[in-house]
Design an enzyme around this catalytic site. Structure first.
Site, PDB file in Angstrom:
ATOM      1  N   GLU A 164       0.897  -1.064  -0.253  1.00  0.00           N
ATOM      2  CA  GLU A 164       0.110   0.082   0.061  1.00  0.00           C
ATOM      3  C   GLU A 164       0.937   1.223   0.033  1.00  0.00           C
ATOM      4  OE1 GLU A 164      -2.164  -3.080   2.563  1.00  0.00           O
ATOM      5  OE2 GLU A 164      -0.273  -2.789   2.017  1.00  0.00           O
TER       6      GLU A 164
ATOM      7  N   THR B 249      22.772 -36.324   1.813  1.00  0.00           N
ATOM      8  CA  THR B 249      22.699 -35.652   0.574  1.00  0.00           C
ATOM      9  C   THR B 249      23.973 -34.808   0.469  1.00  0.00           C
ATOM     10  OG1 THR B 249      20.236 -35.767   0.465  1.00  0.00           O
ATOM     11  CG2 THR B 249      21.420 -34.130  -0.819  1.00  0.00           C
TER      12      THR B 249
ATOM     13  N   THR C 265      14.846 -38.174   4.424  1.00  0.00           N
ATOM     14  CA  THR C 265      14.563 -36.952   4.906  1.00  0.00           C
ATOM     15  C   THR C 265      13.076 -36.831   4.158  1.00  0.00           C
ATOM     16  OG1 THR C 265      16.662 -35.961   5.034  1.00  0.00           O
ATOM     17  CG2 THR C 265      14.857 -34.507   5.051  1.00  0.00           C
TER      18      THR C 265
END
Length: 302
Positions: free
Chosen positions: A24, A176, A248
Site C-alpha cells: 500500500e 545428501t 528426509t
C-alpha cells in the site's frame, strides 16, 4: 493497485523486501504529483488486509486514512494475530468503504506461504524431488556408494531455481550433503538463495559447500515438529523447501508434514539405485500435471 474515478490506474506497488514498505505504501508513493488530488476519490485494491499495527513499518491502514482514499477492496483477511480484522475495522471506523473477500481463493493461493506460517506457527513446507522413469532419485557408484544423477533438463532446472527463490530456507539430509555436496543457491534465477537447514551430524565434512553459508542446524534432541516450530519462532522462517534425500523426504511424508509436493520425472532409466519416495494413497491430491521439454512435473497438495 490504485484506480481513479475514470478507472485509470494511477498507482501500483508490492512488498519488495522483508522489513521494507508494504504494498500500500509503495502504491501510494508511486502516484504522480498531478494525480494526488484524485486519491480521496480513488479505490485501492489489495490482495491482503492492510496492516493495523506498528511492526517493521507503520500501519498501512493509518496511511490510507490519512490520504482519505474513498474505497478499499480487500482480497483476503490477514491471519496474523496483530492484524486479523483490525485493519478493516480501523478503515470502516474512519468512514472508508471496504469490500472484502474479492478473489479470496486466488489471494489465499498467492499468500499461501504467509498464511500457513502465521496460522500453523511453522513454515510452509514444499517437498521436492526429481526421479527417473523407473522411480529412482539416485544411483550407486561401481564401489557401491550413492551418487547423484542429473535428472532435470536445463529448462526445468531453471524453474526449480525459481521455486528455490520463493523459499526462506532449504533443508537436506546428511547423506545428501555427503554424496552431492550441493550449494543450494539460486544461481540460475535472480533473487535470494534460501538459507540452508541441516540436521546436526558429525558426519558432515567441515568443507561442505553449505557449511560456508551459515546453515541452521536442527536440534537432534527435538522432534521434527518441534524443530519446524523453532524455524518459525526463532529463525523467522516462513517457507521451507525440503530437497532430500530419500530418508528426509520420507520422514516428512510419514508425518504428513507438507503443504505441497513437487515431483519431476525424467525419461531416464537407472535400473538400480536409491528408490524415490512414494506418496501413500489418500495422502495428497494431484493439482498440476505438465511437461517441460519431456520431463513430467506433478504437484500435489494434502
Amino acid at each position: 493497485v490504485i484506480t481513479a474515478p475514470d478507472n485509470r490506474i494511477i498507482g501500483e506497488g508490492w512488498h519488495r523486501v522483508y522489513g521494507g514498505p508494504h504494498a500500500e505504501v509503495n502504491a501510494i508513493a508511486s502516484v504522480k504529483a498531478e494525480d494526488e488530488h484524485l486519491l480521496p476519490l480513488s479505490t485501492i485494491y489489495v490482495s491482503l488486509e492492510p496492516c493495523s499495527h506498528y511492526g517493521k513499518t507503520p500501519p498501512c491502514s493509518k496511511l490510507i486514512i490519512e490520504k482519505k482514499i474513498r474505497r478499499v477492496v480487500v482480497g483476503m483477511g490477514d491471519p496474523f494475530k496483530e492484524v486479523c480484522g483490525r485493519g478493516i475495522k480501523m478503515l470502516r471506523e474512519a468512514g472508508i468503504e471496504v469490500v472484502e473477500n474479492v478473489l479470496e481463493k486466488e489471494c489465499l493461493a498467492l499468500n499461501r506461504r504467509f498464511v500457513t506460517a502465521h496460522t500453523l506457527r511453522r513454515p510452509f513446507i514444499q517437498l521436492k524431488w526429481a526421479q527417473s522413469a523407473d522411480n529412482f532419485i539416485g544411483a550407486f557408484s561401481p564401489s557401491g556408494y550413492p551418487c547423484p544423477v542429473s535428472l532435470s533438463n536445463p529448462l526445468s532446472l531453471v524453474e526449480m531455481h525459481r521455486e528455490r527463490s520463493l523459499a526462506d530456507a532449504i533443508l537436506i539430509g546428511t547423506d545428501t550433503v555427503i554424496s552431492d555436496n550441493p550449494t543450494l543457491t539460486t544461481r540460475l534465477w535472480p533473487g535470494n538463495s534460501p538459507r540452508p537447514v541441516l540436521f546436526a551430524s558429525d558426519r558432515i565434512p567441515a568443507h561442505s559447500a553449505v557449511m560456508a553459508r551459515n546453515p541452521i542446524i536442527l536440534d537432534p534432541s527435538k522432534s521434527l515438529e518441534e524443530n519446524l516450530s523453532d524455524l518459525y519462532s526463532i529463525h523467522k522462517i516462513t517457507s521451507l523447501m525440503v530437497e532430500g534425500g530419500a530418508k528426509t523426504l520420507k520422514a516428512f511424508i510419514n508425518a504428513s508434514l507438507f503443504d505441497e509436493i513437487r515431483v519431476e520425472t525424467a525419461p531416464i532409466v537407472i535400473s538400480h539405485g536409491i528408490p524415490a519416495p512414494t506418496i501413500p494413497t489418500g495422502l495428497a491430491t494431484l493439482i498440476k500435471d505438465r511437461e517441460i521439454r519431456g520431463n513430467n512435473i506433478r504437484c500435489y497438495k494434502p
